[in-house]
Design a protein around this motif. Structure first.
Motif, PDB file in Angstrom:
ATOM      1  N   VAL A 172       1.227   6.785  -6.866  1.00 45.88           N
ATOM      2  CA  VAL A 172       0.128   7.681  -7.230  1.00 45.88           C
ATOM      3  C   VAL A 172       0.506   9.136  -6.952  1.00 45.88           C
ATOM      4  O   VAL A 172       0.278  10.018  -7.790  1.00 45.88           O
ATOM      5  CB  VAL A 172      -1.171   7.290  -6.485  1.00 45.88           C
ATOM      6  CG1 VAL A 172      -2.252   8.338  -6.670  1.00 45.88           C
ATOM      7  CG2 VAL A 172      -1.652   5.924  -6.962  1.00 45.88           C
ATOM      8  N   VAL A 173       1.101   9.410  -5.808  1.00 41.07           N
ATOM      9  CA  VAL A 173       1.512  10.777  -5.474  1.00 41.07           C
ATOM     10  C   VAL A 173       2.564  11.273  -6.464  1.00 41.07           C
ATOM     11  O   VAL A 173       2.477  12.402  -6.963  1.00 41.07           O
ATOM     12  CB  VAL A 173       2.036  10.851  -4.021  1.00 41.07           C
ATOM     13  CG1 VAL A 173       2.705  12.193  -3.741  1.00 41.07           C
ATOM     14  CG2 VAL A 173       0.901  10.611  -3.042  1.00 41.07           C
ATOM     15  N   LEU A 231       0.825  -1.209   0.000  1.00 35.72           N
ATOM     16  CA  LEU A 231       0.000   0.000   0.000  1.00 35.72           C
ATOM     17  C   LEU A 231       0.862   1.264   0.000  1.00 35.72           C
ATOM     18  O   LEU A 231       0.519   2.255  -0.659  1.00 35.72           O
ATOM     19  CB  LEU A 231      -0.941   0.008   1.206  1.00 35.72           C
ATOM     20  CG  LEU A 231      -2.092  -0.997   1.154  1.00 35.72           C
ATOM     21  CD1 LEU A 231      -2.857  -0.983   2.476  1.00 35.72           C
ATOM     22  CD2 LEU A 231      -3.021  -0.679  -0.002  1.00 35.72           C
ATOM     23  N   SER A 232       1.986   1.239   0.694  1.00 38.10           N
ATOM     24  CA  SER A 232       2.899   2.386   0.705  1.00 38.10           C
ATOM     25  C   SER A 232       3.494   2.634  -0.674  1.00 38.10           C
ATOM     26  O   SER A 232       3.590   3.778  -1.122  1.00 38.10           O
ATOM     27  CB  SER A 232       4.026   2.163   1.712  1.00 38.10           C
ATOM     28  OG  SER A 232       3.515   2.072   3.006  1.00 38.10           O
ATOM     29  N   ILE A 262       2.197   1.730  -3.587  1.00 42.23           N
ATOM     30  CA  ILE A 262       1.121   2.205  -4.471  1.00 42.23           C
ATOM     31  C   ILE A 262       0.809   3.669  -4.195  1.00 42.23           C
ATOM     32  O   ILE A 262       0.666   4.476  -5.132  1.00 42.23           O
ATOM     33  CB  ILE A 262      -0.138   1.324  -4.307  1.00 42.23           C
ATOM     34  CG1 ILE A 262       0.141  -0.076  -4.851  1.00 42.23           C
ATOM     35  CG2 ILE A 262      -1.332   1.948  -5.007  1.00 42.23           C
ATOM     36  CD1 ILE A 262      -0.936  -1.100  -4.521  1.00 42.23           C
ATOM     37  N   THR A 263       0.722   4.042  -2.931  1.00 36.28           N
ATOM     38  CA  THR A 263       0.448   5.433  -2.574  1.00 36.28           C
ATOM     39  C   THR A 263       1.555   6.354  -3.073  1.00 36.28           C
ATOM     40  O   THR A 263       1.282   7.410  -3.648  1.00 36.28           O
ATOM     41  CB  THR A 263       0.296   5.577  -1.050  1.00 36.28           C
ATOM     42  OG1 THR A 263      -0.742   4.716  -0.609  1.00 36.28           O
ATOM     43  CG2 THR A 263      -0.022   7.011  -0.666  1.00 36.28           C
ATOM     44  N   GLY A 264       2.801   5.957  -2.888  1.00 32.24           N
ATOM     45  CA  GLY A 264       3.925   6.742  -3.377  1.00 32.24           C
ATOM     46  C   GLY A 264       3.901   6.888  -4.885  1.00 32.24           C
ATOM     47  O   GLY A 264       4.170   7.967  -5.432  1.00 32.24           O
TER      48      GLY A 264
END
Length: 54
Positions: free
Chosen positions: A13-14, A6-7, A9-11
């Motif tokens: 996307v950001v 999840l980290s 993927i979040t990184g």
């Protein structure tokens, strides 16, 4: 492992959004950034280890 995924993927996307709006990347240079993160982690772990003695 789920948190790591999840980290990442979040990184991703950001980073994509910052590139989309042509903004500078919100991170320090690669090696310095990694060294800083490792240092913060090690400092946190060292404090946790020392705290067990007191």
């Amino acid at each position: 492992m789920k948190i790591v995924l999840l980290s990442i993927i979040t990184g991703f996307v950001v980073g994509f959004i910052f590139a989309l709006f042509k903004l500078p990347i919100p991170a320090p240079p690669a090696l310095a950034g990694i060294a800083g993160i490792v240092g913060i982690y090690l400092g946190f772990k060292a404090f946790s280890w020392v705290q067990t003695f007191f």
